[in-house]
Scaffold this active site. Structure first.
Site, mmCIF file in Angstrom:
data_model
loop_
_atom_site.group_PDB
_atom_site.id
_atom_site.type_symbol
_atom_site.label_atom_id
_atom_site.label_comp_id
_atom_site.label_asym_id
_atom_site.label_seq_id
_atom_site.Cartn_x
_atom_site.Cartn_y
_atom_site.Cartn_z
ATOM 1 N N SER A 17 0.829 -1.214 0.000
ATOM 2 C CA SER A 17 0.000 0.000 0.000
ATOM 3 C C SER A 17 0.864 1.266 0.000
ATOM 4 O O SER A 17 1.831 1.372 0.758
ATOM 5 C CB SER A 17 -0.895 0.019 1.237
ATOM 6 N N LYS A 68 -14.188 -3.053 1.888
ATOM 7 C CA LYS A 68 -15.008 -1.844 1.672
ATOM 8 C C LYS A 68 -16.496 -2.077 1.958
ATOM 9 O O LYS A 68 -17.178 -1.184 2.457
ATOM 10 C CB LYS A 68 -14.822 -1.320 0.249
ATOM 11 N N ASN A 89 -14.559 3.585 1.792
ATOM 12 C CA ASN A 89 -13.092 3.497 1.878
ATOM 13 C C ASN A 89 -12.542 4.396 2.977
ATOM 14 O O ASN A 89 -11.345 4.367 3.255
ATOM 15 C CB ASN A 89 -12.431 3.831 0.531
ATOM 16 N N GLY A 130 -16.656 -3.343 -16.579
ATOM 17 C CA GLY A 130 -16.767 -4.020 -15.289
ATOM 18 C C GLY A 130 -17.958 -3.516 -14.492
ATOM 19 O O GLY A 130 -18.375 -2.353 -14.636
ATOM 20 N N ALA A 131 -18.514 -4.400 -13.671
ATOM 21 C CA ALA A 131 -19.700 -4.035 -12.882
ATOM 22 C C ALA A 131 -19.565 -4.539 -11.452
ATOM 23 O O ALA A 131 -20.539 -4.950 -10.824
ATOM 24 C CB ALA A 131 -20.953 -4.599 -13.548
ATOM 25 N N GLY A 133 -17.426 -3.878 -7.443
ATOM 26 C CA GLY A 133 -17.371 -2.823 -6.444
ATOM 27 C C GLY A 133 -16.671 -1.560 -6.940
ATOM 28 O O GLY A 133 -17.084 -0.448 -6.606
ATOM 29 N N ALA A 134 -15.628 -1.721 -7.757
ATOM 30 C CA ALA A 134 -14.887 -0.547 -8.227
ATOM 31 C C ALA A 134 -15.790 0.329 -9.111
ATOM 32 O O ALA A 134 -15.768 1.560 -9.009
ATOM 33 C CB ALA A 134 -13.645 -0.980 -9.002
ATOM 34 N N LEU A 218 -8.380 2.228 -13.572
ATOM 35 C CA LEU A 218 -8.412 2.497 -12.126
ATOM 36 C C LEU A 218 -7.227 1.847 -11.416
ATOM 37 O O LEU A 218 -6.818 2.287 -10.354
ATOM 38 C CB LEU A 218 -9.715 1.991 -11.498
#
Ligand code: ATR
Length: 277
Positions: A17, A68, A89, A130-131, A133-134, A218
């Protein structure tokens, strides 16, 4: 806990991170005294660890994969953007001790696109790949920018249709399958799939990116992701990864906690220079 205001990012994995570095740069730059640590927290320990952290006067947490949704459930109150995204977040301990949950991912993306890269979204057509969480985290703030429309495309088409339906009260949004994209083109294509993590690419066809259109992944990595490379092959005006979004979502969290806005440009430039060496 020490007397210094405590913050942390919880996730699993968490070793790589960049959040502790970003927040300590913000703290230095703004003269704020705080401590920010990265802590490995598996999903099954989230509720207990978070409870302990706030009981010991911890001030705020960032939560990343896979926490999240759990953070969304944990919060006593939610901002509107967090309610819609069903993911949190950023957790903030308020004066009365209650915990507010927010999601700064979408505003981080929008700030990076508009302020850092000069990419306007108003009256533009946007395709989100994409579908999961992001995607859910970015749709609301993107619709707030008044694009002509947003299309969400997903391998599992039912998830794209459900997501579009959930946000339909906020603007013009539809869901579809990759095969339905034939003949269409978009001003902005955003990769919100997890494909980049395995250097994979969703099934994209030539002509999907409009002339002068831009691409945004992303995900971020020291090397250009498969999607950033695809954008370059399509002669995108800009083909960007999510490093700027990472810094901007962190800045928004920092502001929620400290009521001070850090200078994100400085930090983005530093992280950019580190990854090119
Ligand atoms: P996140 O929280 O990161 O969004 P997620 O909820 O697991 O993670 O969602 C991952 C998304 O990436 C999904 O939309 C997934 O598509 P499916 O719902 O059809 O599984 C998408 N995805 C992952 N790998 C992909 C690939 N190689 N090509 C296209 N889509 C991919």
């Amino acid at each position: 806990m020490s007397n210094i205001d405590q913050y942390a990012v919880y996730g699993s994995p968490i070793k790589h991170s960049k959040s502790p570095r970003i927040h300590s740069l913000f703290a230095q730059q703004t003269g704020q005294t705080l401590e920010y640590n990265a802590v490995l927290v598996p999903a099954e320990q989230f509720t207990q660890q978070t409870g302990n952290f706030f009981e010991q006067a911890g001030r705020g947490l960032n939560c990343t994969v896979p926490l999240k949704e759990l953070a969304w459930e944990y919060a006593d109150q939610l901002t509107e953007r967090a309610t819609l995204s069903k993911a949190v977040n950023t957790l903030i301990r308020q004066e009365d001790g209650s915990i507010l949950g927010d999601n700064t991912d979408g505003i981080g993306l929008v700030t990076d696109l508009i302020h850092n890269h000069g990419i306007e979204l108003a009256q533009k057509s946007i395709l989100i790949l994409g579908a999961g969480g992001a995607s859910r985290g970015i749709i609301g703030p993107l619709l707030d920018q008044s694009p002509t429309q947003i299309t969400v495309v997903n391998r599992t088409v039912s998830k794209a249709l459900t997501l579009a339906e959930e946000f339909s009260h906020k603007g013009n949004i539809t869901g579809c399958a990759y095969a339905d994209l034939s003949g269409l083109s978009f001003d902005m294509i955003i990769n919100a799939t997890s494909a980049s993590l395995s250097d994979d690419l969703p099934p994209l066809t030539e002509g999907l990116l409009a002339n002068q259109g831009s691409c945004y992944d992303l995900a971020y990595s020291n090397q250009p992701t498969a999607f950033v490379r695809w954008g370059n092959q399509q002669a995108a005006a800009k083909s960007l990864d999510g490093l700027g979004m990472l810094v901007e979502q962190a800045a928004e969290a920092f502001y929620l906690w400290r009521a001070v806005r850090p200078n994100t440009q400085e930090v983005i430039q530093l992280l950019e220079s580190e990854r090119s060496t």
